[in-house]
Write an enzyme that holds these catalytic residues in place. Structure first.
Site, PDB file in Angstrom:
ATOM      1  N   ASP A  12       9.190  -1.948  10.691  1.00 40.35           N
ATOM      2  CA  ASP A  12       8.137  -1.269   9.929  1.00 40.35           C
ATOM      3  C   ASP A  12       8.291   0.233  10.168  1.00 40.35           C
ATOM      4  O   ASP A  12       8.223   0.688  11.308  1.00 40.35           O
ATOM      5  CB  ASP A  12       6.764  -1.750  10.446  1.00 40.35           C
ATOM      6  CG  ASP A  12       5.721  -1.808   9.356  1.00 40.35           C
ATOM      7  OD1 ASP A  12       5.666  -0.862   8.560  1.00 40.35           O
ATOM      8  OD2 ASP A  12       4.957  -2.792   9.312  1.00 40.35           O
ATOM      9  N   ASP A  70       5.749   1.887   5.226  1.00 40.74           N
ATOM     10  CA  ASP A  70       4.286   1.970   5.131  1.00 40.74           C
ATOM     11  C   ASP A  70       3.852   3.060   4.140  1.00 40.74           C
ATOM     12  O   ASP A  70       4.350   4.198   4.192  1.00 40.74           O
ATOM     13  CB  ASP A  70       3.766   2.318   6.540  1.00 40.74           C
ATOM     14  CG  ASP A  70       2.280   2.147   6.690  1.00 40.74           C
ATOM     15  OD1 ASP A  70       1.830   0.995   6.725  1.00 40.74           O
ATOM     16  OD2 ASP A  70       1.567   3.162   6.804  1.00 40.74           O
ATOM     17  N   GLU A 124       5.772   0.023   0.695  1.00 42.96           N
ATOM     18  CA  GLU A 124       4.376  -0.313   0.419  1.00 42.96           C
ATOM     19  C   GLU A 124       3.783   0.797  -0.441  1.00 42.96           C
ATOM     20  O   GLU A 124       3.852   1.976  -0.076  1.00 42.96           O
ATOM     21  CB  GLU A 124       3.592  -0.425   1.732  1.00 42.96           C
ATOM     22  CG  GLU A 124       2.192  -0.969   1.516  1.00 42.96           C
ATOM     23  CD  GLU A 124       1.204  -0.586   2.606  1.00 42.96           C
ATOM     24  OE1 GLU A 124       0.227  -1.313   2.780  1.00 42.96           O
ATOM     25  OE2 GLU A 124       1.399   0.453   3.276  1.00 42.96           O
ATOM     26  N   HIS A 172      -1.094  -8.507   6.915  1.00 43.39           N
ATOM     27  CA  HIS A 172      -2.046  -8.182   7.987  1.00 43.39           C
ATOM     28  C   HIS A 172      -3.230  -7.345   7.492  1.00 43.39           C
ATOM     29  O   HIS A 172      -4.120  -7.040   8.281  1.00 43.39           O
ATOM     30  CB  HIS A 172      -1.303  -7.435   9.098  1.00 43.39           C
ATOM     31  CG  HIS A 172      -0.778  -6.114   8.620  1.00 43.39           C
ATOM     32  ND1 HIS A 172       0.242  -6.015   7.690  1.00 43.39           N
ATOM     33  CD2 HIS A 172      -1.155  -4.844   8.890  1.00 43.39           C
ATOM     34  CE1 HIS A 172       0.467  -4.750   7.436  1.00 43.39           C
ATOM     35  NE2 HIS A 172      -0.360  -4.004   8.153  1.00 43.39           N
ATOM     36  N   ASP A 173      -3.210  -6.939   6.236  1.00 45.59           N
ATOM     37  CA  ASP A 173      -4.311  -6.142   5.678  1.00 45.59           C
ATOM     38  C   ASP A 173      -5.187  -6.944   4.724  1.00 45.59           C
ATOM     39  O   ASP A 173      -6.166  -6.414   4.196  1.00 45.59           O
ATOM     40  CB  ASP A 173      -3.751  -4.939   4.893  1.00 45.59           C
ATOM     41  CG  ASP A 173      -3.053  -3.930   5.775  1.00 45.59           C
ATOM     42  OD1 ASP A 173      -3.443  -3.791   6.951  1.00 45.59           O
ATOM     43  OD2 ASP A 173      -2.093  -3.288   5.289  1.00 45.59           O
TER      44      ASP A 173
HETATM   45  C1  NOJ Z   1      -0.814   0.280   5.617  1.00 51.66           C
HETATM   46  C2  NOJ Z   1      -0.737  -0.689   6.759  1.00 51.66           C
HETATM   47  O1  NOJ Z   1      -0.330  -1.926   6.286  1.00 51.66           O
HETATM   48  C3  NOJ Z   1      -2.095  -0.717   7.396  1.00 51.66           C
HETATM   49  O2  NOJ Z   1      -2.226  -1.747   8.330  1.00 51.66           O
HETATM   50  C4  NOJ Z   1      -2.331   0.621   8.013  1.00 51.66           C
HETATM   51  O3  NOJ Z   1      -3.639   0.669   8.522  1.00 51.66           O
HETATM   52  C5  NOJ Z   1      -2.151   1.746   7.000  1.00 51.66           C
HETATM   53  N1  NOJ Z   1      -1.023   1.574   6.147  1.00 51.66           N
HETATM   54  C6  NOJ Z   1      -1.998   3.064   7.693  1.00 51.66           C
HETATM   55  O4  NOJ Z   1      -0.745   3.106   8.331  1.00 51.66           O
END
Ligand code: NOJ
Length: 559
Positions: free
Chosen positions: A101, A201, A256, A329-330
């Protein structure tokens, strides 16, 4: 080898590990790298090709590791670089790859780059966005993703710095070529050590409108969305990074990109443009956000979901490439969010997986998804750990904008912690995750939902995923087939075909707990039909009505 690589990731399935919640080998209640190594045979049995490891770098842990203070080391809570080497080798020996990541839109505020920048070190002065205030307030009206303003005043430097997330996550200034060179060096360092690619990210946040103007009030994070993401130099920065880091290496890169459009994603992922292998888009997972944002969820509109995913399928069908996900995870657990985590948990988890895995693109499986792990159903804010959730709760309840009960109802459905409870390995106390006290509570349902039970049961969700992954290797139509939607207005049935090389795949899924007739013409049924996978006994005809949460896949055409 051609520059663009062999594109092995097109026929791969990626498994995401959230390390702190996967497997704890030393009893400190936090998962770690040796714990992952102990489970490699489990991943191999599932059949996934790639592991994406969420951050394991040194971090003050304000945002669970997405606030990094050293990009080229391992946080002691997870182990050492030597453990990472063993993990890499263990995966490679089993024919799997390892994707790291890369969190480079921002660093931690304890990263030495930020410490030097705040002190005005000439070398690092412009590594971040520093601006004087406007009147008594911040330089513009942007809000942060994790609540509050996107600017924090720093007494030492006597200026404001920009952070699109928490104040502990200052945004790197990619306009500065030295920042870009430093990021390239980090990425090359991991590839040289044997990583096989990166999940990047919020990578579309790296280019902002250079004027940093005020933004209009729209959407979840409207204050900044218009000017802080998808900026004018995004393609240039990604292409430059490709040339400096990825060219000549056969790697997977997935960016992402909240707020990315199909058209933008097509440009980012068209191989000739040399930017990224694929992106994570957000349109489909944002559909159930209500007028008050993600913590104000509304019921899923299946017709809208089909239309959205269908546009991505068609839009990136012959140029570019899709990633396919419902979980990470989000996001809350999909079986609780879109399926039925009660009576039809097993059927609905299989139906969601079938719908997703038969699409055009690279599927991502988030740890525990293959077991049908559910939301945490925690109703006390004291049980939550996630910064975004706690900030939201504090802001909404403390200011009286929402009553506590309504706030908790939204949090219980949508909090990121739903995905972050420990992996459920077995029915023992703490689900076999740790011998100590886990950093976040284990879901009580581990006595029923766990890997040990799932592996032993040939009808389990786990074995359904295993078979879906296997099918991708057996049938090129799953990788390459052209997508065509069916029954677009049907409020319960998700159906489509994929066609390639004389073969047609018919995917039928009932996203409801009621029987659903199929208003489809028999002409659709091609020669030599065979059912590849299903979650109910095979019906006597292809177009038989779908039973509750039934999903099945038929293949027509030559053997
Ligand atoms: C996206 C990540 O998936 C998330 O978990 C994170 O809080 C934010 N970006 C900030 O890095």
């Amino acid at each position: 080898m051609p520059d663009a690589g062999t594109e092995w990731w097109k026929s791969s399935v990626v498994y995401q590990i959230y390390p702190s919640s996967f497997n704890d080998s030393d009893g400190d209640g936090i998962g770690d790298l040796p714990g992952i190594i102990d489970k490699l045979d489990y991943l191999h049995l599932l059949g996934v090709d790639v592991v994406w490891l969420s951050p394991v770098y040194p971090s003050p842990w304000d945002d669970n590791g997405y606030d990094i203070s050293d990009y080229t080391d391992i946080d002691p809570r997870f182990g050492t670089l030597q453990d990472w080497d063993r993990l890499r080798d263990g995966l490679h020996e089993r024919g799997m790859r390892l994707v790291m990541d890369l969190v480079v839109n921002h660093t931690s505020d304890r990263h030495p780059w930020f410490t030097a920048s705040r002190a005005g070190d000439p070398d690092k002065e412009d590594f971040y966005f520093w601006r004087p205030g406007r009147g008594d307030g911040p330089p513009n009206n942007w809000g942060a993703v994790f609540s509050g303003p996107a600017w924090t005043r720093d007494d030492e430097r006597d200026e404001y710095y920009l952070h699109l997330f928490s104040p502990s996550q200052p945004d790197l200034n990619w306009e500065n070529p030295n920042v870009r060179a430093a990021v390239h060096e980090v990425a090359r360092w991991w590839l040289d050590r044997g990583a096989d690619g990166f999940r990047m990210d919020v990578i579309n946040f790296i280019s902002k409108n250079p004027k940093l103007p005020d933004g209009p009030m729209i959407g979840d994070h409207g204050l900044f969305a218009e000017h802080a993401i998808n900026g004018p130099r995004l393609h240039e920065f990604l292409h430059e990074m490709y040339q400096a880091v990825f060219a000549g290496r056969d790697v997977l890169t997935v960016g992402e990109m909240p707020g990315v459009s199909v058209e933008q994603a097509r440009v980012h992922t068209t191989p000739a443009n040399r930017e990224l292998s694929m992106v994570f888009q957000f349109e489909h997972v944002d559909l159930d956000h209500g007028p008050g944002g993600k913590f104000d969820p509304r019921p899923l509109d299946l017709v809208a979901l089909k239309a959205s995913l269908g546009r991505w399928q068609t839009g990136l069908g012959d140029r570019g490439w899709n990633s396919l996900y419902f979980n990470n995870h989000d996001q809350p657990r999909s079986v609780s969010r879109y399926g039925d985590d009660g009576r039809y948990r097993v059927e609905s988890a299989k139906a969601l997986a079938t719908t997703l895995h038969m699409m055009h693109g690279t599927p991502y499986v988030y740890q525990g998804e293959e077991l049908g792990m559910t939301n945490a159903h925690m109703d006390d804010i004291a049980d939550y750990r996630d910064l975004e959730t706690l900030n939201h709760h504090r802001l909404m309840v403390a200011t009286g904008r929402i009553d506590a009960r309504t706030a908790m109802a939204g949090i219980a459905r949508m909090s990121r912690d739903n995905a972050r409870t420990p992996m459920q390995w077995d029915a023992s106390p703490q689900a076999g995750f740790t011998t100590g006290t886990p950093w976040i509570g284990v879901n009580d349902n581990h006595t029923e939902i766990n890997a040990e039970a799932a592996v032993a049961d040939p009808d389990s969700i786990f074995h359904h995923y295993r078979r879906l992954i296997e099918l991708r290797k057996e049938h090129p139509v799953i990788v390459h087939g052209r997508y065509a939607p069916l029954l677009e207005e049907d409020p319960r049935v998700f159906a489509y075909t994929r066609t390639f090389d004389g073969r047609t795949l018919l995917v039928l899924a009932n996203w409801s707990g009621e029987e659903a007739p199929l208003e489809l013409s028999e002409d659709l049924v091609g020669p030599d039909p065979r059912m590849l996978i299903g979650n109910h006994p095979e019906p006597d005809r292809v177009l038989a009505p779908l039973r509750p949460w039934e999903a099945r896949v038929h293949l027509f055409g030559p053997e």
